[in-house]
Design a protein around this motif. Sequence first.
Motif, PDB file in Angstrom:
ATOM      1  N   PRO A 180       0.797  -1.237   0.000  1.00 60.94           N
ATOM      2  CA  PRO A 180       0.000   0.000   0.000  1.00 60.94           C
ATOM      3  C   PRO A 180       0.830   1.288   0.000  1.00 60.94           C
ATOM      4  O   PRO A 180       0.435   2.290  -0.611  1.00 60.94           O
ATOM      5  N   PHE A 181       1.977   1.284   0.695  1.00 51.99           N
ATOM      6  CA  PHE A 181       2.705   2.546   0.920  1.00 51.99           C
ATOM      7  C   PHE A 181       4.100   2.597   0.283  1.00 51.99           C
ATOM      8  O   PHE A 181       4.631   3.681   0.052  1.00 51.99           O
ATOM      9  N   TYR A 182       4.708   1.447   0.042  1.00 49.34           N
ATOM     10  CA  TYR A 182       6.072   1.424  -0.522  1.00 49.34           C
ATOM     11  C   TYR A 182       6.137   0.461  -1.689  1.00 49.34           C
ATOM     12  O   TYR A 182       6.970  -0.444  -1.737  1.00 49.34           O
ATOM     13  N   ASP A 183       5.253   0.663  -2.622  1.00 51.68           N
ATOM     14  CA  ASP A 183       5.123  -0.285  -3.732  1.00 51.68           C
ATOM     15  C   ASP A 183       6.416  -0.420  -4.544  1.00 51.68           C
ATOM     16  O   ASP A 183       6.670  -1.449  -5.168  1.00 51.68           O
ATOM     17  N   GLN A 184       7.261   0.611  -4.510  1.00 51.71           N
ATOM     18  CA  GLN A 184       8.481   0.578  -5.310  1.00 51.71           C
ATOM     19  C   GLN A 184       9.485  -0.478  -4.848  1.00 51.71           C
ATOM     20  O   GLN A 184      10.380  -0.869  -5.610  1.00 51.71           O
ATOM     21  N   ILE A 185       9.361  -0.914  -3.588  1.00 52.01           N
ATOM     22  CA  ILE A 185      10.299  -1.942  -3.107  1.00 52.01           C
ATOM     23  C   ILE A 185       9.632  -3.316  -2.947  1.00 52.01           C
ATOM     24  O   ILE A 185      10.207  -4.223  -2.338  1.00 52.01           O
ATOM     25  N   THR A 186       8.437  -3.445  -3.498  1.00 51.88           N
ATOM     26  CA  THR A 186       7.704  -4.705  -3.363  1.00 51.88           C
ATOM     27  C   THR A 186       8.495  -5.873  -3.936  1.00 51.88           C
ATOM     28  O   THR A 186       8.537  -6.968  -3.351  1.00 51.88           O
ATOM     29  N   GLY A 187       9.144  -5.664  -5.070  1.00 51.41           N
ATOM     30  CA  GLY A 187       9.904  -6.739  -5.724  1.00 51.41           C
ATOM     31  C   GLY A 187      11.030  -7.259  -4.838  1.00 51.41           C
ATOM     32  O   GLY A 187      11.224  -8.473  -4.698  1.00 51.41           O
ATOM     33  N   GLN A 188      11.779  -6.300  -4.235  1.00 49.66           N
ATOM     34  CA  GLN A 188      12.882  -6.710  -3.370  1.00 49.66           C
ATOM     35  C   GLN A 188      12.379  -7.454  -2.136  1.00 49.66           C
ATOM     36  O   GLN A 188      12.965  -8.459  -1.713  1.00 49.66           O
ATOM     37  N   VAL A 189      11.298  -6.950  -1.538  1.00 55.39           N
ATOM     38  CA  VAL A 189      10.751  -7.605  -0.343  1.00 55.39           C
ATOM     39  C   VAL A 189      10.239  -8.996  -0.679  1.00 55.39           C
ATOM     40  O   VAL A 189      10.454  -9.949   0.076  1.00 55.39           O
ATOM     41  N   GLU A 190       9.579  -9.109  -1.818  1.00 52.34           N
ATOM     42  CA  GLU A 190       9.056 -10.421  -2.227  1.00 52.34           C
ATOM     43  C   GLU A 190      10.192 -11.417  -2.452  1.00 52.34           C
ATOM     44  O   GLU A 190      10.117 -12.576  -2.040  1.00 52.34           O
ATOM     45  N   ALA A 191      11.265 -10.954  -3.103  1.00 57.82           N
ATOM     46  CA  ALA A 191      12.419 -11.827  -3.345  1.00 57.82           C
ATOM     47  C   ALA A 191      13.061 -12.245  -2.025  1.00 57.82           C
ATOM     48  O   ALA A 191      13.460 -13.408  -1.853  1.00 57.82           O
ATOM     49  N   PHE A 192      13.148 -11.301  -1.083  1.00 54.81           N
ATOM     50  CA  PHE A 192      13.717 -11.612   0.231  1.00 54.81           C
ATOM     51  C   PHE A 192      12.865 -12.649   0.960  1.00 54.81           C
ATOM     52  O   PHE A 192      13.373 -13.597   1.561  1.00 54.81           O
ATOM     53  N   ARG A 193      11.541 -12.454   0.908  1.00 53.72           N
ATOM     54  CA  ARG A 193      10.619 -13.394   1.565  1.00 53.72           C
ATOM     55  C   ARG A 193      10.763 -14.797   0.973  1.00 53.72           C
ATOM     56  O   ARG A 193      10.837 -15.788   1.711  1.00 53.72           O
ATOM     57  N   ILE A 194      10.814 -14.873  -0.330  1.00 49.16           N
ATOM     58  CA  ILE A 194      10.954 -16.182  -0.981  1.00 49.16           C
ATOM     59  C   ILE A 194      12.288 -16.818  -0.617  1.00 49.16           C
ATOM     60  O   ILE A 194      12.381 -18.023  -0.364  1.00 49.16           O
ATOM     61  N   GLY A 195      13.336 -16.005  -0.564  1.00 49.86           N
ATOM     62  CA  GLY A 195      14.656 -16.517  -0.188  1.00 49.86           C
ATOM     63  C   GLY A 195      14.663 -17.081   1.225  1.00 49.86           C
ATOM     64  O   GLY A 195      15.247 -18.143   1.487  1.00 49.86           O
ATOM     65  N   ILE A 196      14.015 -16.368   2.158  1.00 52.58           N
ATOM     66  CA  ILE A 196      13.921 -16.838   3.547  1.00 52.58           C
ATOM     67  C   ILE A 196      13.179 -18.169   3.607  1.00 52.58           C
ATOM     68  O   ILE A 196      13.603 -19.117   4.289  1.00 52.58           O
ATOM     69  N   PHE A 197      12.053 -18.232   2.895  1.00 46.06           N
ATOM     70  CA  PHE A 197      11.254 -19.467   2.913  1.00 46.06           C
ATOM     71  C   PHE A 197      12.042 -20.638   2.320  1.00 46.06           C
ATOM     72  O   PHE A 197      12.058 -21.744   2.884  1.00 46.06           O
ATOM     73  N   LEU A 198      12.700 -20.404   1.185  1.00 47.02           N
ATOM     74  CA  LEU A 198      13.473 -21.479   0.545  1.00 47.02           C
ATOM     75  C   LEU A 198      14.637 -21.923   1.421  1.00 47.02           C
ATOM     76  O   LEU A 198      14.967 -23.113   1.470  1.00 47.02           O
ATOM     77  N   THR A 199      15.261 -20.980   2.118  1.00 41.96           N
ATOM     78  CA  THR A 199      16.350 -21.350   3.031  1.00 41.96           C
ATOM     79  C   THR A 199      15.838 -22.259   4.137  1.00 41.96           C
ATOM     80  O   THR A 199      16.473 -23.263   4.482  1.00 41.96           O
ATOM     81  N   GLY A 200      14.688 -21.911   4.699  1.00 44.89           N
ATOM     82  CA  GLY A 200      14.092 -22.769   5.732  1.00 44.89           C
ATOM     83  C   GLY A 200      13.783 -24.148   5.202  1.00 44.89           C
ATOM     84  O   GLY A 200      14.013 -25.160   5.884  1.00 44.89           O
ATOM     85  N   MET A 201      13.257 -24.224   3.971  1.00 47.64           N
ATOM     86  CA  MET A 201      12.951 -25.516   3.363  1.00 47.64           C
ATOM     87  C   MET A 201      14.219 -26.326   3.125  1.00 47.64           C
ATOM     88  O   MET A 201      14.243 -27.548   3.365  1.00 47.64           O
ATOM     89  N   ILE A 202      15.281 -25.674   2.664  1.00 52.09           N
ATOM     90  CA  ILE A 202      16.542 -26.367   2.407  1.00 52.09           C
ATOM     91  C   ILE A 202      17.120 -26.921   3.708  1.00 52.09           C
ATOM     92  O   ILE A 202      17.603 -28.059   3.759  1.00 52.09           O
TER      93      ILE A 202
END
Length: 225
Positions: A171-193
């Motif tokens: 809603p407020f910082y849409d310009q960094i949504t891509g970076q945050v999404e990539a970080f979230r996916i990276g965290i999740f994949l690390t936990g899975m690994i």
Amino acid sequence: MAQPRSTYRSRIYRDFKGIDPTAYQTIIRFFEDREEQIRQLDEPEFFELLVCYTDALFQIGAWGKHILVADEVIEYSILHFSVDWKENDIYYLTLFQKAKSLFKRLEFGKAEYILRELLGINPEDTYVENMLRRSIYKSTPAWIRRSRAISISLFLLAAVITSAELLVIRPFYDQITGQVEAFRIGIFLTGMIVLVGSDILQRIQIYREVKSYIDSVKDRKPNAL
């Protein structure tokens, strides 16, 4: 000249043997209601009825009681019968059933000890081998617990980031949504690994440990002949 073995069977023995072998609850009630009389029987009759009773306890899942009675069968088979009778099979089977009862009660360390004994007797028993691996796996060493804790922490962090992404970032910082999404996916994949990798590593270690143990048993067998 050897004396012929008597074919006489006591009344209580005949009544017991008249029960359907799969009527486990009936077998248990019969034995427990007449236990004092049964213990007065000749050794062969008493032992056979005790074995049937012990097996019935196992079959209905009375794990705690089965473990206690199985100990009596094991001790009795060692102390009271000659090695050329069928009690060697009873000894082995009762030990195995006791291990399974301990496994069901989540006493994995005790189950593992007995399963190793069984493999010492018969290292070719693949069923016991597989159950030993399961017991060791269920014991969950400290490093596995730590790995799982790390994985859970990473999954929770990914969930927090997802919430923040939906409520604040988009809603407020849409310009960094891509970076945050990539970080979230990276965290999740690390936990899975971490989770899957530690599980695979544990299974490999257990496989090697059990194989090494069986090989050592087989190496000792010729020396025992």
